[in-house]
Design a protein around this motif. Sequence first.
Motif, mmCIF file in Angstrom:
data_model
loop_
_atom_site.group_PDB
_atom_site.id
_atom_site.type_symbol
_atom_site.label_atom_id
_atom_site.label_comp_id
_atom_site.label_asym_id
_atom_site.label_seq_id
_atom_site.Cartn_x
_atom_site.Cartn_y
_atom_site.Cartn_z
ATOM 1 N N LEU A 102 0.812 -1.217 0.000
ATOM 2 C CA LEU A 102 0.000 0.000 0.000
ATOM 3 C C LEU A 102 0.848 1.270 0.000
ATOM 4 O O LEU A 102 0.347 2.356 0.289
ATOM 5 C CB LEU A 102 -0.954 -0.009 1.194
ATOM 6 C CG LEU A 102 -1.921 -1.192 1.239
ATOM 7 C CD1 LEU A 102 -2.758 -1.158 2.500
ATOM 8 C CD2 LEU A 102 -2.795 -1.225 -0.003
ATOM 9 N N ASN A 103 2.111 1.137 -0.329
ATOM 10 C CA ASN A 103 3.009 2.288 -0.391
ATOM 11 C C ASN A 103 2.460 3.302 -1.391
ATOM 12 O O ASN A 103 1.995 2.918 -2.463
ATOM 13 C CB ASN A 103 4.409 1.808 -0.801
ATOM 14 C CG ASN A 103 5.458 2.876 -0.645
ATOM 15 O OD1 ASN A 103 5.398 3.917 -1.293
ATOM 16 N ND2 ASN A 103 6.424 2.609 0.222
ATOM 17 N N PRO A 104 2.526 4.588 -1.067
ATOM 18 C CA PRO A 104 1.996 5.601 -1.988
ATOM 19 C C PRO A 104 2.760 5.683 -3.316
ATOM 20 O O PRO A 104 2.197 6.122 -4.314
ATOM 21 C CB PRO A 104 2.106 6.911 -1.203
ATOM 22 C CG PRO A 104 2.953 6.632 -0.029
ATOM 23 C CD PRO A 104 2.974 5.159 0.196
ATOM 24 N N ASP A 105 4.000 5.257 -3.329
ATOM 25 C CA ASP A 105 4.771 5.245 -4.579
ATOM 26 C C ASP A 105 4.338 4.015 -5.379
ATOM 27 O O ASP A 105 4.546 2.878 -4.938
ATOM 28 C CB ASP A 105 6.263 5.189 -4.262
ATOM 29 C CG ASP A 105 7.140 5.206 -5.503
ATOM 30 O OD1 ASP A 105 6.649 4.888 -6.607
ATOM 31 O OD2 ASP A 105 8.333 5.529 -5.354
ATOM 32 N N PRO A 106 3.752 4.200 -6.553
ATOM 33 C CA PRO A 106 3.252 3.056 -7.321
ATOM 34 C C PRO A 106 4.346 2.068 -7.739
ATOM 35 O O PRO A 106 4.077 0.871 -7.833
ATOM 36 C CB PRO A 106 2.571 3.689 -8.543
ATOM 37 C CG PRO A 106 2.972 5.108 -8.563
ATOM 38 C CD PRO A 106 3.477 5.472 -7.209
ATOM 39 N N ALA A 109 4.935 -0.051 -4.651
ATOM 40 C CA ALA A 109 3.785 -0.939 -4.440
ATOM 41 C C ALA A 109 3.784 -2.087 -5.439
ATOM 42 O O ALA A 109 3.514 -3.240 -5.082
ATOM 43 C CB ALA A 109 2.487 -0.143 -4.532
#
Length: 179
Positions: A102-106, A109
Amino acid sequence: MTFVFIALVLLLLVAFGLLAIARGHRHAVSGLDDLSLKTRAVDLAAFQNLIDPAETRFLRSSLKLGEFHAVQRERMLAAAEYVQRIQHNAGVLLQLGQSARLNPDPQVATAAQAMVERAARVRLLSTIVLFKLYAQYVIPWLPFAFERIFQDYQRLTEAAVLFTRLQRPAFAGRVGAML
């Protein structure tokens, strides 16, 4: 009587595999800094030598049957130790990847998801390989191929290095050495 013995051995191996899987979930991993404390080093060259079919054929042709069986049993126990380490490391990487999906950096993720998928595959495959190794310990002439675990673990290691490189590039080189 032989059937009962083999069935008992197989039952014990399944129980051992399930315990190994359950054990892997006890080691919580919160981030990259935990890897050096939680992972166990795997000497891939030594492991590959232990599972190499050409090496097995060489030993079979070079040793007397009783000697070959004794050597093969020792090789299978050593290989099982490596597979247990691989299984453990895959569990650690699975947890690390799950926490980062769920890391904001795609990119992170996506790399985390790829690592989770590879780690889950390696954990499952390692349980099967352990079963086969212990079966081969009991019956040394059983032919099994183990190269797939080696290849899948290499891919998992590569996924872990990529995942790390996206977050902490300077740390990525050490991750490969830890696994």
